[in-house]
Design a protein around this motif. Structure first.
Motif, short mmCIF file in Angstrom:
data_model
loop_
_atom_site.label_atom_id
_atom_site.label_comp_id
_atom_site.label_asym_id
_atom_site.label_seq_id
_atom_site.Cartn_x
_atom_site.Cartn_y
_atom_site.Cartn_z
N ALA A 155 0.82 -1.21 0.00
CA ALA A 155 0.00 0.00 0.00
C ALA A 155 0.85 1.26 0.00
O ALA A 155 0.40 2.33 -0.46
CB ALA A 155 -0.93 -0.01 1.21
N LEU A 156 2.07 1.14 0.48
CA LEU A 156 3.01 2.26 0.47
C LEU A 156 3.75 2.39 -0.86
O LEU A 156 4.57 3.29 -1.03
CB LEU A 156 4.03 2.10 1.60
N GLY A 157 3.48 1.46 -1.77
CA GLY A 157 4.14 1.48 -3.07
C GLY A 157 5.21 0.43 -3.22
O GLY A 157 5.87 0.35 -4.27
N GLY A 158 5.42 -0.39 -2.19
CA GLY A 158 6.42 -1.44 -2.25
C GLY A 158 7.77 -0.98 -1.72
O GLY A 158 8.00 0.21 -1.47
N ALA A 159 8.66 -1.94 -1.55
CA ALA A 159 9.99 -1.67 -0.99
C ALA A 159 11.04 -1.68 -2.09
O ALA A 159 11.07 -2.59 -2.93
CB ALA A 159 10.35 -2.72 0.06
N ASP A 160 11.90 -0.67 -2.09
CA ASP A 160 13.06 -0.66 -2.98
C ASP A 160 14.20 -1.48 -2.39
O ASP A 160 14.91 -2.19 -3.10
CB ASP A 160 13.54 0.77 -3.23
N VAL A 161 14.38 -1.37 -1.07
CA VAL A 161 15.42 -2.10 -0.36
C VAL A 161 14.81 -2.72 0.89
O VAL A 161 14.10 -2.05 1.64
CB VAL A 161 16.60 -1.18 0.03
N LEU A 162 15.06 -4.01 1.09
CA LEU A 162 14.67 -4.70 2.32
C LEU A 162 15.94 -5.05 3.08
O LEU A 162 16.80 -5.76 2.57
CB LEU A 162 13.89 -5.98 1.99
N TYR A 163 16.04 -4.53 4.30
CA TYR A 163 17.16 -4.82 5.19
C TYR A 163 16.62 -5.80 6.22
O TYR A 163 15.87 -5.43 7.13
CB TYR A 163 17.61 -3.51 5.84
N ASP A 164 16.95 -7.08 6.05
CA ASP A 164 16.31 -8.12 6.85
C ASP A 164 17.28 -8.76 7.82
O ASP A 164 18.21 -9.47 7.42
CB ASP A 164 15.69 -9.20 5.97
N ALA A 165 17.04 -8.53 9.11
CA ALA A 165 17.85 -9.13 10.15
C ALA A 165 17.10 -10.23 10.89
O ALA A 165 17.60 -10.75 11.88
CB ALA A 165 18.28 -8.05 11.15
N VAL A 166 15.92 -10.61 10.39
CA VAL A 166 15.04 -11.52 11.13
C VAL A 166 14.80 -12.84 10.41
O VAL A 166 14.84 -13.91 11.01
CB VAL A 166 13.69 -10.82 11.41
#
Length: 320
Positions: A200-211
């Protein structure tokens, strides 16, 4: 000297008296003032970290203190210099021997507690976002584990780089910490439909995933075309499995990132990154978030804060 030692994988570490070490060639002896804890310390205890020290070993991956003595052939940093260092292990003790080229002199404006909390968390996020993901102003950066040691620095640095930062964390207190660090949008990982909210925010350009785990799976499906995914860690305990054909549809890139690895194959990148971060700290642009400062005698309780996710930002153990 006192040291917090692990005798065997899976055993309960113990605080004990051991001989004070002597610096070998190329090393300096540091009187440790503070040791920054990392989630990786808990993995070392379990035997699941990628770089396990030979046992028995003193725990603690990063420290700050004062140079006490120089080993053979060492001329710098001179005795009396305040330094921070990434040591891999050995920081949870009153003294530690450190390779001289790993010592980062710290300015008077930086406290030893801040210095102990500085290198791994900020170094990870800065190199990951600048060198690997090449985050651009105006892009949307999604950070999981956004109130943790590295996650909070990713929020802070991402905002400084001009990105719109979406913080994903658990509970109101953690989300408040992420908002204070610069997150524009905060999503509770326990209640939010992460895929729907980020799309809804337009999607992610970068995902920083520590989980990893379910959060990764949901956010993987909310990436924009040509999005970049940074695999930082797997605090959930579940390593995501990615189907390569799904990468093709949106032309996605998945990049592994391990800050410690750069010390071996590109130390100049670490040096330049830390130099910039020290400048930012001196300019007041970044400030380590340390939720708990505890004495060495409470090292076990300090580590429990990490494993039980009861801290935000960093936990630092002091020796005096």
């Amino acid at each position: 000297m006192l040291a917090y030692r692990l005798d065997a994988v899976g055993a309960r570490p113990r605080l004990m008296q051991i001989d004070r070490p002597r610096p070998a060639a190329g090393e300096v002896l540091v009187r440790v003032a503070a040791c920054g804890l990392n989630f990786a310390d808990t993995l070392v205890i379990k035997g699941s970290y990628q770089e396990a020290p030979p046992l028995p070993a003193t725990l603690g991956m990063e420290l700050a203190g004062t140079v006490e003595a120089l080993g053979p052939g060492v001329t710098a940093p001179p005795v009396g210099t305040r330094v921070a260092a990434h040591v891999g292990h050995g920081g949870l003790a009153e003294y530690a021997c450190v390779p001289a080229d790993r010592c980062l002199p710290i300015p008077d404006s930086m406290s030893l507690v801040d210095a102990a909390a500085f290198q791994i968390a900020y170094g990870t996020s800065h190199l990951a976002l600048t060198r690997r993901a090449r985050l651009q102003p105006g892009e949307t950066l999604v950070v999981t584990g956004a109130a943790g040691g590295v996650g909070l620095t990713a929020v802070e640095i991402g905002a400084l780089m001009g990105a719109r930062v979406v913080a994903v964390a658990r509970g109101a207190a953690r989300l408040a910490a992420a908002a204070e660090a610069g997150a524009s949008v905060c999503l509770d990982s326990d209640s939010a439909d992460l895929r729907a909210e980020v799309k809804a925010l337009g999607g992610a350009d970068v995902l920083y995933d520590a989980v990893g785990g379910e959060a990764f799976s949901a956010l993987f499906r909310a990436m924009r075309p040509e999005g970049r995914i940074l695999a930082i860690g797997f605090a959930s305990g579940t390593v995501p499995q990615i189907r390569a054909n799904h990468l093709l549809v949106k032309n996605l890139s998945v990049m592994g990132f391990y800050w410690g690895g750069y010390l071996g194959f590109a130390p100049e990148a670490v040096h330049d990154s830390l130099a910039e971060l020290v400048r930012w700290h001196g300019e007041g642009r970044i400030k380590p978030h340390v939720s708990h400062v505890m004495p060495l005698e409470q090292a076990e309780a300090a580590l429990a804060l990490l494993s039980e996710r009861k801290s935000t930002g960093k936990v630092v153990v002091t020796t005096g």
